[in-house]
Design a protein around this motif. Structure first.
Motif, PDB file in Angstrom:
ATOM      1  N   ALA A 273       0.465  -1.061   0.619  1.00  0.00           N
ATOM      2  CA  ALA A 273       0.130   0.133   0.089  1.00  0.00           C
ATOM      3  C   ALA A 273       0.877   1.281   0.144  1.00  0.00           C
ATOM      4  O   ALA A 273       0.326   1.974  -0.968  1.00  0.00           O
ATOM      5  N   ALA A 274       2.056   1.462   0.907  1.00  0.00           N
ATOM      6  CA  ALA A 274       2.553   2.197   1.118  1.00  0.00           C
ATOM      7  C   ALA A 274       3.655   2.715  -0.266  1.00  0.00           C
ATOM      8  O   ALA A 274       3.632   3.974  -0.613  1.00  0.00           O
ATOM      9  N   ALA A 275       3.889   1.507  -0.807  1.00  0.00           N
ATOM     10  CA  ALA A 275       4.623   2.080  -2.481  1.00  0.00           C
ATOM     11  C   ALA A 275       3.623   2.149  -3.581  1.00  0.00           C
ATOM     12  O   ALA A 275       3.782   3.211  -4.237  1.00  0.00           O
ATOM     13  N   ALA A 276       2.563   1.664  -3.585  1.00  0.00           N
ATOM     14  CA  ALA A 276       2.069   1.895  -4.208  1.00  0.00           C
ATOM     15  C   ALA A 276       1.508   3.345  -4.953  1.00  0.00           C
ATOM     16  O   ALA A 276       0.560   4.311  -5.218  1.00  0.00           O
ATOM     17  N   ILE A 277       0.980   4.263  -2.893  1.00  0.00           N
ATOM     18  CA  ILE A 277       0.615   5.430  -3.187  1.00  0.00           C
ATOM     19  C   ILE A 277       1.450   6.574  -3.993  1.00  0.00           C
ATOM     20  O   ILE A 277       1.341   7.550  -4.528  1.00  0.00           O
ATOM     21  N   ASN A 278       3.143   6.029  -3.668  1.00  0.00           N
ATOM     22  CA  ASN A 278       3.630   6.679  -3.870  1.00  0.00           C
ATOM     23  C   ASN A 278       3.863   6.785  -5.816  1.00  0.00           C
ATOM     24  O   ASN A 278       4.137   7.703  -5.995  1.00  0.00           O
ATOM     25  N   LEU A 279       3.335   5.506  -6.298  1.00  0.00           N
ATOM     26  CA  LEU A 279       3.277   5.220  -6.610  1.00  0.00           C
ATOM     27  C   LEU A 279       2.497   5.921  -7.721  1.00  0.00           C
ATOM     28  O   LEU A 279       1.985   5.345  -9.309  1.00  0.00           O
ATOM     29  N   GLY A 280       1.128   6.947  -7.414  1.00  0.00           N
ATOM     30  CA  GLY A 280      -0.102   6.676  -7.283  1.00  0.00           C
ATOM     31  C   GLY A 280      -1.152   5.408  -8.174  1.00  0.00           C
ATOM     32  O   GLY A 280      -1.374   5.548  -9.079  1.00  0.00           O
ATOM     33  N   LEU A 281      -0.709   4.807  -7.663  1.00  0.00           N
ATOM     34  CA  LEU A 281      -1.663   2.980  -8.195  1.00  0.00           C
ATOM     35  C   LEU A 281      -2.542   3.137  -6.690  1.00  0.00           C
ATOM     36  O   LEU A 281      -3.533   2.055  -7.610  1.00  0.00           O
ATOM     37  N   LEU A 282      -2.113   3.365  -5.730  1.00  0.00           N
ATOM     38  CA  LEU A 282      -2.745   3.706  -5.129  1.00  0.00           C
ATOM     39  C   LEU A 282      -3.710   5.134  -3.843  1.00  0.00           C
ATOM     40  O   LEU A 282      -3.154   5.823  -4.248  1.00  0.00           O
ATOM     41  N   PRO A 283      -5.077   4.973  -3.304  1.00  0.00           N
ATOM     42  CA  PRO A 283      -4.815   6.397  -3.130  1.00  0.00           C
ATOM     43  C   PRO A 283      -4.803   6.258  -1.964  1.00  0.00           C
ATOM     44  O   PRO A 283      -4.243   5.121  -0.955  1.00  0.00           O
ATOM     45  N   ASP A 357      16.971   4.342   8.244  1.00  0.00           N
ATOM     46  CA  ASP A 357      16.922   5.792   7.675  1.00  0.00           C
ATOM     47  C   ASP A 357      16.039   5.582   7.316  1.00  0.00           C
ATOM     48  O   ASP A 357      16.126   6.407   5.996  1.00  0.00           O
ATOM     49  N   LEU A 358      15.579   4.362   6.593  1.00  0.00           N
ATOM     50  CA  LEU A 358      14.735   3.548   5.369  1.00  0.00           C
ATOM     51  C   LEU A 358      13.354   4.715   5.425  1.00  0.00           C
ATOM     52  O   LEU A 358      12.890   4.963   6.850  1.00  0.00           O
ATOM     53  N   PRO A 359      12.727   5.227   4.393  1.00  0.00           N
ATOM     54  CA  PRO A 359      11.525   5.527   3.868  1.00  0.00           C
ATOM     55  C   PRO A 359      10.613   4.950   5.038  1.00  0.00           C
ATOM     56  O   PRO A 359      10.419   4.374   5.330  1.00  0.00           O
ATOM     57  N   GLN A 360       9.855   5.757   5.687  1.00  0.00           N
ATOM     58  CA  GLN A 360       8.448   5.948   6.698  1.00  0.00           C
ATOM     59  C   GLN A 360       7.159   5.915   6.283  1.00  0.00           C
ATOM     60  O   GLN A 360       7.236   6.926   5.017  1.00  0.00           O
ATOM     61  N   SER A 361       5.835   5.646   6.539  1.00  0.00           N
ATOM     62  CA  SER A 361       4.701   5.520   5.465  1.00  0.00           C
ATOM     63  C   SER A 361       3.615   6.203   7.028  1.00  0.00           C
ATOM     64  O   SER A 361       3.597   4.672   7.041  1.00  0.00           O
ATOM     65  N   PRO A 362       2.701   6.442   6.091  1.00  0.00           N
ATOM     66  CA  PRO A 362       1.823   6.410   7.058  1.00  0.00           C
ATOM     67  C   PRO A 362       0.899   4.639   6.852  1.00  0.00           C
ATOM     68  O   PRO A 362       0.195   4.406   8.040  1.00  0.00           O
ATOM     69  N   ALA A 363       1.159   4.638   5.942  1.00  0.00           N
ATOM     70  CA  ALA A 363       0.433   2.496   4.811  1.00  0.00           C
ATOM     71  C   ALA A 363       1.333   2.503   5.525  1.00  0.00           C
ATOM     72  O   ALA A 363       0.787   0.681   4.798  1.00  0.00           O
ATOM     73  N   LEU A 364       2.234   2.186   5.901  1.00  0.00           N
ATOM     74  CA  LEU A 364       3.421   1.271   6.157  1.00  0.00           C
ATOM     75  C   LEU A 364       3.182   0.717   7.447  1.00  0.00           C
ATOM     76  O   LEU A 364       3.654   1.320   8.069  1.00  0.00           O
ATOM     77  N   PRO A 365       2.694  -0.660   7.559  1.00  0.00           N
ATOM     78  CA  PRO A 365       2.478  -0.922   9.441  1.00  0.00           C
ATOM     79  C   PRO A 365       3.879  -1.586   9.481  1.00  0.00           C
ATOM     80  O   PRO A 365       4.505  -1.654   9.179  1.00  0.00           O
ATOM     81  N   GLU A 366       3.545  -1.672  11.178  1.00  0.00           N
ATOM     82  CA  GLU A 366       4.306  -1.837  11.784  1.00  0.00           C
ATOM     83  C   GLU A 366       4.582  -3.767  11.958  1.00  0.00           C
ATOM     84  O   GLU A 366       3.220  -3.554  11.693  1.00  0.00           O
ATOM     85  N   LEU A 367       5.612  -4.831  11.991  1.00  0.00           N
ATOM     86  CA  LEU A 367       5.274  -5.779  12.536  1.00  0.00           C
ATOM     87  C   LEU A 367       4.402  -6.279  13.473  1.00  0.00           C
ATOM     88  O   LEU A 367       3.538  -7.691  13.496  1.00  0.00           O
ATOM     89  N   ALA A 368       4.575  -5.568  13.850  1.00  0.00           N
ATOM     90  CA  ALA A 368       3.391  -5.192  15.237  1.00  0.00           C
ATOM     91  C   ALA A 368       2.150  -5.369  14.709  1.00  0.00           C
ATOM     92  O   ALA A 368       0.767  -6.283  15.501  1.00  0.00           O
ATOM     93  N   ASP A 369       1.822  -4.701  14.006  1.00  0.00           N
ATOM     94  CA  ASP A 369       0.313  -4.632  13.164  1.00  0.00           C
ATOM     95  C   ASP A 369      -0.366  -6.017  12.235  1.00  0.00           C
ATOM     96  O   ASP A 369      -1.355  -5.600  12.486  1.00  0.00           O
TER      97      ASP A 369
END
Length: 395
Positions: A273-283, A357-369
């Motif tokens: 989801a996070a990667a696809a948002i960056n590419l304009g493939l998901l809202p 320092d890898l990029p983060q995103s609100p759509a990127l879950p934590e492993l715990a999630d």
């Protein structure tokens, strides 16, 4: 006669491989073109393979040619056809991004080169103990015949603007579909992702999931799958286009979500989801969720056919895929975003620095999630339920 000789040939190749130093392998690989047969349905993965090609050419003088697949079985069929024709060397397939059922088929038919994994220098960063996830593929021991390269975990993705509270079980998904007809679908089970959705449902609905670790038994199959098909019979007419047609793969299904035709899609990549948002493939409002109780998880592997023309190059590629640099580049959501297979406890400071320092995103879950990781069923279950689905519902 050929089949009887294959185990002997495999042992000879393995002995030769271990007799070589790693530098001998690297030197022999220079100038080779490795034909990597891999699923071609994800642009991000395709771009990552292009990056691997560029790195391999610059560092080792090895070209990586991506041979896109719609189904891994295409590569297996090619190797089988070559063996039937007596082509036990110089095969067209050097490396396969392989999945459990196809690995099982190739292993049982002596179609794999190796063992080779333990001699890869970067394998030192992977937990290869007997019970570790990187040592087993769909309950089948890898025995050094395939190398891990990316983590996979089944997740659902919803548009949080339209579905703020997504369903938390397969029963709730059916209830949600009743309230929102036409807003859910899944890829065709002829595709790995569609079959994975059915497996996830089966594990969630069967009373004794542990029995799925055993090969399919005709005596038990009907009773064990009865809850799945009863649930699916109720769900199907509520799906997109009334369950009469299905997206070919997850990329096409994601496009349906992005276009507003459906509200939920799925992936075996928690960072999709996070990667696809960056590419304009998901809202921008796309978010990952997993049902209560967890989802399927496994590791993606690459394998080398027994008759590969460029065995040395294929091993060097498999080793590079395990390097901390390649794994960190892969985990970066600006690139591919797939979670690394490396064990942080086995990495030194130099290796760990690539992941800082890898990029983060609100759509990127934590492993715990992501909840618990459920064991994959034996590979035969995926084949059985996909074939059963086709017999019941395909037109």
């Amino acid at each position: 006669m050929i089949k009887r000789l294959l185990p002997i040939l495999a042992l000879m190749m393995a002995t030769q491989t271990h007799a070589q130093t790693w530098q001998d392998t690297v030197d022999a690989a220079r100038g080779q073109t490795v034909y990597w047969h891999a699923w071609g349905g994800d642009p991000r993965t395709n771009n990552y393979i292009d990056w691997v090609d560029a790195q391999m050419q610059a560092r080792f003088g090895i070209a990586v040619e991506h041979v896109p697949l719609t189904d891994t079985a295409e590569a297996v069929t090619r190797v089988l056809s070559e063996r039937a024709a007596g082509q036990n060397t110089g095969g067209a397939v050097d490396l396969i991004w392989i999945n459990g059922p196809n690995f099982l088929a190739m292993k049982e038919q002596d179609l794999l080169f190796g063992p080779f994994v333990q001699r890869l220098p970067n394998a030192r960063f992977v937990d290869l103990s007997p019970d570790a996830p990187a040592s087993v593929d769909f309950t089948v021991p890898i025995d050094g015949l395939e190398a891990p390269w990316r983590l996979a975990k089944f997740v659902f993705i919803h548009d949080s603007a339209r579905v703020p509270n997504p369903p938390q079980s397969m029963g709730e998904l059916l209830d949600w579909a009743r309230d929102n007809p036409g807003r859910f679908t899944h890829p065709d089970p002829a595709n790995f992702m569609g079959a994975s959705f059915l497996k996830q449902a089966l594990i969630s609905l069967v009373d004794t999931p542990a029995i799925l670790q055993n090969p399919v038994s005709e005596a038990d199959y009907t009773a064990l799958t009865a809850p799945l098909w009863a649930w699916y019979d109720a769900l199907r007419p509520l799906m997109w286009r009334e369950g009469e047609t299905f997206p070919e793969n997850e990329s096409i299904q994601a496009r349906l979500l992005n276009d507003g035709e459906i509200d939920i899609t799925m992936s075996f990549d928690p960072s999709y989801a996070a990667a696809a948002i960056n590419l304009g493939l998901l809202p921008d409002t796309a978010r990952v969720f997993v049902p209560e109780g967890g989802t399927l998880g496994n590791i993606s592997f690459v394998a080398i056919p027994y008759n590969a023309a460029h065995v040395e190059g294929a091993q060097v590629v498999a080793d590079f895929l395990l390097s901390p640099e390649a794994q960190a580049h892969m985990q970066n959501i600006d690139n591919l975003g797939a979670f690394s297979v490396l064990d942080p406890a086995l990495m030194d400071a130099e290796a760990a620095a690539f992941f800082a320092d890898l990029p983060q995103s609100p759509a990127l879950p934590e492993l715990a999630d992501l909840g618990p990781t459920l064991l994959e069923p034996h590979a035969s279950w995926m084949t059985a339920i996909a074939e059963d689905w086709a017999a019941r519902y395909a037109r």
